[in-house]
Design an enzyme around this catalytic site. Structure first.
Site, PDB file in Angstrom:
ATOM      1  CG  ASP A 123     -21.987   2.516  -4.804  1.00 30.13           C
ATOM      2  OD1 ASP A 123     -23.224   2.350  -4.821  1.00 30.13           O
ATOM      3  OD2 ASP A 123     -21.199   1.736  -5.361  1.00 30.13           O
ATOM      4  CG  ASN A 127     -29.987  -0.855  -7.408  1.00 26.16           C
ATOM      5  OD1 ASN A 127     -30.193   0.096  -6.652  1.00 26.16           O
ATOM      6  ND2 ASN A 127     -28.963  -1.684  -7.240  1.00 26.16           N
ATOM      7  CG  HIS A 183     -22.437   0.402 -12.778  1.00 28.14           C
ATOM      8  ND1 HIS A 183     -22.489   0.062 -11.443  1.00 28.14           N
ATOM      9  CD2 HIS A 183     -21.493  -0.410 -13.327  1.00 28.14           C
ATOM     10  CE1 HIS A 183     -21.615  -0.917 -11.203  1.00 28.14           C
ATOM     11  NE2 HIS A 183     -21.009  -1.219 -12.337  1.00 28.14           N
ATOM     12  CG  LEU A 237     -19.444  -5.454  -8.429  1.00 21.25           C
ATOM     13  CD1 LEU A 237     -20.609  -6.226  -9.036  1.00 21.25           C
ATOM     14  CD2 LEU A 237     -18.142  -5.806  -9.135  1.00 21.25           C
ATOM     15  CE  LYS A 295     -26.163   3.966 -11.922  1.00 20.72           C
ATOM     16  NZ  LYS A 295     -25.961   3.736 -10.492  1.00 20.72           N
ATOM     17  CG  HIS A 351     -19.714   3.652  -8.730  1.00 18.17           C
ATOM     18  ND1 HIS A 351     -19.439   3.242 -10.015  1.00 18.17           N
ATOM     19  CD2 HIS A 351     -20.965   3.193  -8.468  1.00 18.17           C
ATOM     20  CE1 HIS A 351     -20.463   2.574 -10.497  1.00 18.17           C
ATOM     21  NE2 HIS A 351     -21.401   2.531  -9.585  1.00 18.17           N
ATOM     22  CG  HIS A 367     -27.356   1.420  -3.651  1.00 20.00           C
ATOM     23  ND1 HIS A 367     -27.990   1.000  -4.799  1.00 20.00           N
ATOM     24  CD2 HIS A 367     -26.104   1.783  -4.018  1.00 20.00           C
ATOM     25  CE1 HIS A 367     -27.146   1.096  -5.817  1.00 20.00           C
ATOM     26  NE2 HIS A 367     -25.998   1.572  -5.374  1.00 20.00           N
ATOM     27  CG  LEU A 368     -31.502   5.534   0.805  1.00 16.03           C
ATOM     28  CD1 LEU A 368     -32.463   6.716   0.842  1.00 16.03           C
ATOM     29  CD2 LEU A 368     -30.535   5.597   1.980  1.00 16.03           C
ATOM     30  NE  ARG A 369     -29.137  -2.577  -0.754  1.00 19.72           N
ATOM     31  CZ  ARG A 369     -28.394  -2.591  -1.837  1.00 19.72           C
ATOM     32  NH1 ARG A 369     -28.865  -2.143  -2.986  1.00 19.72           N
ATOM     33  NH2 ARG A 369     -27.158  -3.081  -1.795  1.00 19.72           N
TER      34      ARG A 369
END
Length: 348
Positions: free
Chosen positions: A251, A45, A140, A223, A103, A178, A19-21
Site C-alpha cells: 500500500d 484511484n 478497502h 488509511l 477495486k 491492508h 499506488h504509483l500515482r
C-alpha cells in the site's frame, strides 16, 4: 542457539497493492517498485479514476515508460468500481488481459475515493459478473458512515458488508486489502480458499501509539489508520503462522511532503524503498523467516492463479539508514522509516 542468518535469498517478490500515482510523482516512485518486485497490483484511484479499458491501457503505458530499461517489471492493472460501472466493460478488460482485478472503494474511504461505491447493492450486477468470470475483487474494508469511529470502521465493515456479500456471492474471489485489526486477522484465518488478504509493513511494525504518543507523526498516518497494540500483534501472529492466503501488499502511497506535514494532512506511507527489508525484520522478530518467501513471493501468485516470478532477490544483514527525503520535481517525499536504521537491505 541458532546463528542469525546474514543473507536471505528468495524468489523475486510481487507487490499486491501499490499506488504509483501519475505525472512527475509516477516517474519518481516507479523505479523503487520495479527494482525489487516482478509485478505489482496498481491501484486505480487517479483523478479521474481508471474505469475503462482504454484508460487502463494508457495508464499502464505511462507506468512502463517510467520503468528503467534494466528492470523487468509488469504492472497489473485494476478497474475502479463505481455505482454506474458497465459490467460489459469490466468483462472486456478482464478477457483482454488488461484488468487483473477490480477495486471496491467505499465512497470517501481514502485518497481519491469520492467516486467510490455508495452501496454494494448498486454494483451487484457487476459483482455477479465477476463471480462468474473468476475475477478477483479487491476491497478497502472500511465503512464510511460519519457516526462510526475511525478505529472501528474495519470491524464494522466485516459485519455489515464483507460477510453478507461473501454469503450472497459464495464463488466470488475476494482480497481483503491492508487488514489492520484482530477482527480481520481472525476473519481471514477462518476463511475459505476464496478469501485472501494483504498486510502492509507499517501495520506490522507500528501501532497507534507510535503515531500519536509524544507528538503526531504524520508520515505514519495512513488509511486504514494504525490500531492499538493488540491488533498489531494479531497481524504479526497471522503472518508468522504461514497462512497461505496472506501476502505482501505494501500500500505504498506517496504524497508530497507539504501534503503530509500540514493542518489537514493526506493519508499514506511511501514505503516502496524500504518495505521488503521491513517485512523481513518483522518475520525475523517473530522467528518466522521460514515463511517469509511464501508471504513475499509465492502466496500472491498462488491466490491469483499466476506463475511465480523467475529469478531471485537477495537481502543482506547490513544496517543502512533510510534517506530523510527523496526529491520529486520541485518538491520532496519523506519515505517510510526516514532517517532510521534498517536491518535488512536489498542487495543491488
Amino acid at each position: 542457539m541458532t546463528a542469525q542468518p546474514q543473507v536471505l535469498t528468495i524468489r523475486r517478490p510481487d507487490d499486491w497493492h501499490v499506488h504509483l500515482r501519475d505525472g512527475d510523482m509516477l516517474k519518481t516512485v516507479v523505479p523503487y517498485t520495479s527494482e525489487t518486485y516482478g509485478r505489482a497490483i496498481v491501484m486505480p484511484n487517479l483523478a479521474p479514476p481508471v474505469t475503462t479499458v482504454e484508460a487502463a491501457i494508457a495508464y499502464r503505458q505511462r507506468i512502463l515508460d517510467a520503468v528503467p530499461e534494466h528492470h523487468a517489471f509488469e504492472p497489473l492493472m485494476t478497474c475502479y468500481l463505481t455505482d454506474t460501472l458497465d459490467a460489459d466493460e469490466l468483462e472486456r478488460g478482464f478477457q483482454q488481459g488488461v484488468f487483473t482485478a477490480a477495486k471496491l472503494y467505499p465512497a470517501n474511504a481514502t485518497t481519491n475515493s469520492s467516486h467510490g461505491v455508495t452501496s454494494v447493492d448498486n454494483i451487484m450486477t457487476v459483482l455477479e459478473r465477476m463471480e462468474k468470470l473468476g475475477m478477483p475483487l479487491l476491497v478497502h474494508g472500511e465503512v464510511t458512515h460519519s457516526e462510526v469511529d475511525i478505529f472501528d470502521r474495519e470491524a464494522r465493515f466485516i459485519e455489515t458488508v464483507m460477510e453478507p456479500l461473501r454469503k450472497r456471492l459464495q464463488g466470488l474471489k475476494v482480497v481483503f486489502e491492508h487488514i489492520t485489526t484482530k477482527d480481520a486477522a481472525d476473519y481471514v484465518r477462518e476463511g475459505n480458499s476464496l478469501l485472501g488478504a494483504t498486510i502492509t509493513p507499517q501495520h506490522l511494525m507500528f501501532n497507534r501509539n507510535h503515531m500519536l504518543a509524544g507528538g503526531i507523526r504524520p508520515h505514519l498516518y495512513c488509511l486504514p489508520i494504525l490500531k492499538r497494540n493488540v491488533h498489531q500483534q494479531a497481524l504479526r501472529e497471522l503472518v508468522a503462522s504461514g497462512c497461505e492466503r496472506v501476502f505482501l501488499g505494501t500500500d505504498s502511497a506517496p504524497h508530497a511532503r507539504h501534503r503530509k506535514e500540514t493542518s489537514c494532512g493526506c493519508a499514506g506511507c511511501f514505503n516502496a524503498p524500504s518495505a521488503l527489508g521491513a517485512y523481513a525484520t518483522v518475520f525475523e522478530e517473530m522467528n518466522a523467516l521460514a515463511h517469509f518467501e511464501a508471504f513475499a513471493s509465492l502466496n500472491g501468485p498462488g491466490f491469483y492463479g499466476l506463475p511465480v516470478n523467475e529469478g531471485t532477490v537477495t537481502l543482506v544483514r547490513e544496517e543502512s539508514v533510510m534517506p530523510e527525503t527523496i526529491a520529486i520535481a520541485d518538491d520532496t517525499l519523506v519515505p517510510f522509516l526516514a532517517g532510521e536504521a534498517v536491518r535488512w537491505t536489498v542487495k543491488r
